[in-house]
Design a protein around this motif. Structure first.
Motif, PDB file in Angstrom:
ATOM      1  N   ILE A 214      10.843  42.981  52.118  1.00 52.89           N
ATOM      2  CA  ILE A 214      10.353  42.083  53.161  1.00 52.89           C
ATOM      3  C   ILE A 214      10.550  40.671  52.622  1.00 52.89           C
ATOM      4  O   ILE A 214      10.079  40.346  51.535  1.00 52.89           O
ATOM      5  CB  ILE A 214       8.872  42.336  53.460  1.00 52.89           C
ATOM      6  CG1 ILE A 214       8.666  43.747  54.024  1.00 52.89           C
ATOM      7  CG2 ILE A 214       8.316  41.290  54.428  1.00 52.89           C
ATOM      8  CD1 ILE A 214       7.215  44.203  54.048  1.00 52.89           C
ATOM      9  N   LEU A 215      11.287  39.840  53.354  1.00 53.80           N
ATOM     10  CA  LEU A 215      11.564  38.469  52.929  1.00 53.80           C
ATOM     11  C   LEU A 215      10.806  37.498  53.826  1.00 53.80           C
ATOM     12  O   LEU A 215      10.947  37.535  55.050  1.00 53.80           O
ATOM     13  CB  LEU A 215      13.061  38.183  53.001  1.00 53.80           C
ATOM     14  CG  LEU A 215      13.483  36.729  52.760  1.00 53.80           C
ATOM     15  CD1 LEU A 215      13.149  36.303  51.342  1.00 53.80           C
ATOM     16  CD2 LEU A 215      14.975  36.547  53.038  1.00 53.80           C
ATOM     17  N   VAL A 216      10.006  36.625  53.210  1.00 56.89           N
ATOM     18  CA  VAL A 216       9.267  35.605  53.946  1.00 56.89           C
ATOM     19  C   VAL A 216       9.411  34.271  53.216  1.00 56.89           C
ATOM     20  O   VAL A 216       9.878  34.207  52.080  1.00 56.89           O
ATOM     21  CB  VAL A 216       7.773  35.977  54.098  1.00 56.89           C
ATOM     22  CG1 VAL A 216       7.608  37.188  55.009  1.00 56.89           C
ATOM     23  CG2 VAL A 216       7.145  36.252  52.746  1.00 56.89           C
ATOM     24  N   GLU A 217       8.978  33.199  53.864  1.00 58.90           N
ATOM     25  CA  GLU A 217       9.187  31.865  53.292  1.00 58.90           C
ATOM     26  C   GLU A 217       8.166  31.499  52.225  1.00 58.90           C
ATOM     27  O   GLU A 217       8.486  30.837  51.248  1.00 58.90           O
ATOM     28  CB  GLU A 217       9.143  30.806  54.400  1.00 58.90           C
ATOM     29  CG  GLU A 217      10.398  30.724  55.235  1.00 58.90           C
ATOM     30  CD  GLU A 217      10.388  29.527  56.163  1.00 58.90           C
ATOM     31  OE1 GLU A 217      11.469  29.081  56.540  1.00 58.90           O
ATOM     32  OE2 GLU A 217       9.286  29.038  56.489  1.00 58.90           O
ATOM     33  N   THR A 218       6.924  31.906  52.414  1.00 60.28           N
ATOM     34  CA  THR A 218       5.853  31.399  51.559  1.00 60.28           C
ATOM     35  C   THR A 218       5.136  32.516  50.817  1.00 60.28           C
ATOM     36  O   THR A 218       5.161  33.683  51.226  1.00 60.28           O
ATOM     37  CB  THR A 218       4.815  30.630  52.395  1.00 60.28           C
ATOM     38  OG1 THR A 218       4.144  31.559  53.265  1.00 60.28           O
ATOM     39  CG2 THR A 218       5.475  29.526  53.216  1.00 60.28           C
TER      40      THR A 218
ATOM     41  N   GLY B  21      13.887  46.972  56.596  1.00 60.49           N
ATOM     42  CA  GLY B  21      14.046  46.328  55.299  1.00 60.49           C
ATOM     43  C   GLY B  21      14.929  47.094  54.321  1.00 60.49           C
ATOM     44  O   GLY B  21      15.120  46.648  53.186  1.00 60.49           O
ATOM     45  N   ASP B  22      15.486  48.218  54.758  1.00 56.38           N
ATOM     46  CA  ASP B  22      16.255  49.079  53.847  1.00 56.38           C
ATOM     47  C   ASP B  22      17.548  48.402  53.403  1.00 56.38           C
ATOM     48  O   ASP B  22      18.369  47.998  54.231  1.00 56.38           O
ATOM     49  CB  ASP B  22      16.576  50.399  54.539  1.00 56.38           C
ATOM     50  CG  ASP B  22      17.235  51.413  53.609  1.00 56.38           C
ATOM     51  OD1 ASP B  22      17.208  51.199  52.379  1.00 56.38           O
ATOM     52  OD2 ASP B  22      17.770  52.406  54.118  1.00 56.38           O
ATOM     53  N   LEU B  23      17.752  48.285  52.098  1.00 58.14           N
ATOM     54  CA  LEU B  23      18.964  47.696  51.525  1.00 58.14           C
ATOM     55  C   LEU B  23      19.928  48.764  51.023  1.00 58.14           C
ATOM     56  O   LEU B  23      20.993  48.434  50.495  1.00 58.14           O
ATOM     57  CB  LEU B  23      18.591  46.767  50.365  1.00 58.14           C
ATOM     58  CG  LEU B  23      17.707  45.576  50.727  1.00 58.14           C
ATOM     59  CD1 LEU B  23      17.274  44.834  49.466  1.00 58.14           C
ATOM     60  CD2 LEU B  23      18.421  44.636  51.692  1.00 58.14           C
TER      61      LEU B  23
END
Length: 246
Positions: free
Chosen positions: A120-124, A158-160
């Motif tokens: 999961i990619l988020v900014e903060t 979110g699977d890479l």
């Protein structure tokens, strides 16, 4: 094709395709309850009930209430954002020559252990901690990823997929290769933001033949290109639109 007209509710026409669409969306374990002529009649009833509630809501003016309009606008905002991301990353095309070049140049890397992870990619940091809390409170990792992640991989929870060392940024790799299977990480900071990582598996060290490796390499290169396009657009947008952090 819409198929045969099955019913009318006010001025709303219900076709076979509408009922079939409802059936297709059912969970597999429920579908047997709606097979055959009787099942189709039950589904048609459900569609009719839904349309009756819709017409009554319009008559009552629910669609004009400020709170409802605000909710609709928020949904529209999210759909427009997602559509923009989808169109941006759709330009990422991987050629056979690129796949073959990667295989030839990184053969040693392909022989290294592989891990499978989702993120999961988020900014903060605050957003990352919030996502982690939701997971610890019992929400499925994939559901939280689809809800808040900024990475295009959000569409698949979110699977890479599987990857080896050298394919991700160092901070991400250091974290995931140190994890046990089924672990969820604390927030990990990289140049792209903050990640919550879920490690779901790992496998052997033997270099696969090209034909077996091709699909995995294509996925890796596709994700890399998508992320590059995504970040490049973000950089363009930051020049176009003023961003203030408080």
């Amino acid at each position: 094709m819409k198929g045969r007209l099955l019913a009318k509710v006010g001025n709303i026409e219900i076709f076979e395709s509408d009922v079939n669409g409802v059936f297709d969306a059912l969970a597999p374990e429920i579908k047997p309850n709606y097979e055959g002529a009787e099942g189709q009649r039950k589904l048609l009833d459900e569609v009719i009930f839904q349309e009756l509630y819709y017409l009554d809501a319009v008559d009552k003016g629910y669609d004009k209430e400020p709170e409802f309009v605000a909710r609709i606008n928020e949904v529209k905002r999210g759909m427009l954002r997602d559509e923009n991301i989808r169109r941006t990353v759709s330009a990422a095309v991987v050629t056979d020559d690129e796949i073959r070049k990667f295989y030839n140049e990184h053969g040693d890397m392909l022989a290294q252990p592989e891990v499978r992870a989702s993120h999961i990619l988020v900014e903060t940091l605050e957003a990352a901690q919030g996502a982690l809390k939701r997971i610890k409170d019992g929400e499925a990792f994939a559901d939280v990823a689809k809800d808040v992640s900024l990475c295009p991989s959000r569409d698949v929870g979110g699977d890479l997929g599987f990857f080896r060392r050298g394919m991700m940024v160092p901070e991400f790799e250091e974290a995931v290769f140190a994890m046990n299977n089924d672990d969820v990480s604390e927030p990990v900071q990289t140049q792209f933001g903050y990640h919550i990582i879920f490690k779901s598996g790992e496998k052997g060290t033997k270099k696969p033949p090209f034909d077996e490796a091709k699909a995995s390499i294509e996925q890796i290169l596709q994700l890399q290109k998508q992320n590059e396009l995504f970040i490049r657009k973000v950089e363009e947008f930051q020049k176009k639109y003023e961003v203030k952090r408080f």
